[in-house]
Design a protein around this motif. Structure first.
Motif, short mmCIF file in Angstrom:
data_model
loop_
_atom_site.label_atom_id
_atom_site.label_comp_id
_atom_site.label_asym_id
_atom_site.label_seq_id
_atom_site.Cartn_x
_atom_site.Cartn_y
_atom_site.Cartn_z
N SER A 10 39.32 65.87 53.44
CA SER A 10 39.55 67.31 53.54
C SER A 10 39.45 67.70 55.02
N MET A 11 40.59 68.00 55.61
CA MET A 11 40.66 68.35 57.03
C MET A 11 41.22 69.77 57.14
N ASN A 12 40.49 70.64 57.82
CA ASN A 12 40.88 72.04 57.89
C ASN A 12 41.85 72.34 59.02
N GLY A 13 41.71 71.66 60.13
CA GLY A 13 42.57 71.98 61.25
C GLY A 13 42.81 70.78 62.13
N HIS A 14 43.39 71.06 63.30
CA HIS A 14 43.74 70.00 64.24
C HIS A 14 42.48 69.29 64.76
N LYS A 15 41.42 70.04 64.95
CA LYS A 15 40.18 69.45 65.48
C LYS A 15 39.59 68.42 64.52
N SER A 16 39.56 68.73 63.23
CA SER A 16 39.00 67.79 62.26
C SER A 16 39.92 66.58 62.07
N ARG A 17 41.24 66.78 62.21
CA ARG A 17 42.17 65.64 62.13
C ARG A 17 41.92 64.68 63.29
N ASP A 39 50.40 67.53 53.41
CA ASP A 39 49.62 68.37 54.31
C ASP A 39 48.79 67.56 55.30
N SER A 41 46.72 65.16 54.81
CA SER A 41 45.33 65.07 54.37
C SER A 41 44.90 63.64 54.05
N GLY A 64 33.86 65.55 56.45
CA GLY A 64 33.77 66.31 55.20
C GLY A 64 34.05 65.40 54.03
#
Length: 116
Positions: A10-17, A39, A41, A64
């Motif tokens: 579960s990645m919310n945005g570019h930073k978590s990717r 998406d 993910s 996450g």
């Protein structure tokens, strides 16, 4: 043994990717890592001798929710692998000592308060 594994994160945005990709590439034996799915993910990791469970646990800890979707050997056989918790029940020892109190026989009872 070369293998390809897919991990859903579960990645919310570019930073978590970016963080997830750094973690995936940082493990020894990883040759390549790519984002897959509609998406983006899922992370697809290819490598030799990469521990899929260790990678999944690191992603859970740092990014996450992460779920190991599949592990495929280079031979082409696809093997579905679901991680099952192997937790052991923890039994904490009691530090409270147990005292056994024995009552005297009924013939030795002495009632100090007799109202009736």
């Amino acid at each position: 043994m070369k293998q390809t594994m897919a991990i859903k994160v579960s990645m919310n945005g570019h930073k978590s990717r970016t963080k997830a990709m750094k973690i995936a590439v940082g493990l020894p034996g990883v040759e390549s890592a790519a984002l897959k799915g509609d998406d983006k993910s899922q992370i697809e990791v290819k490598g030799d001798g990469v521990d899929a469970v260790q990678l999944t646990m690191l992603l859970r800890k740092k990014v996450g929710f992460a779920e190991l979707v599949s592990v495929t050997a280079e031979g082409g056989e696809k093997k579905e692998e679901k991680e099952e918790p192997t937790g052991q029940a923890l039994v904490w020892p009691s530090t409270t000592p147990y005292y056994v109190y024995e009552l005297p026989p009924a013939s030795q009872y002495h009632d100090p308060c007799s109202i009736m």
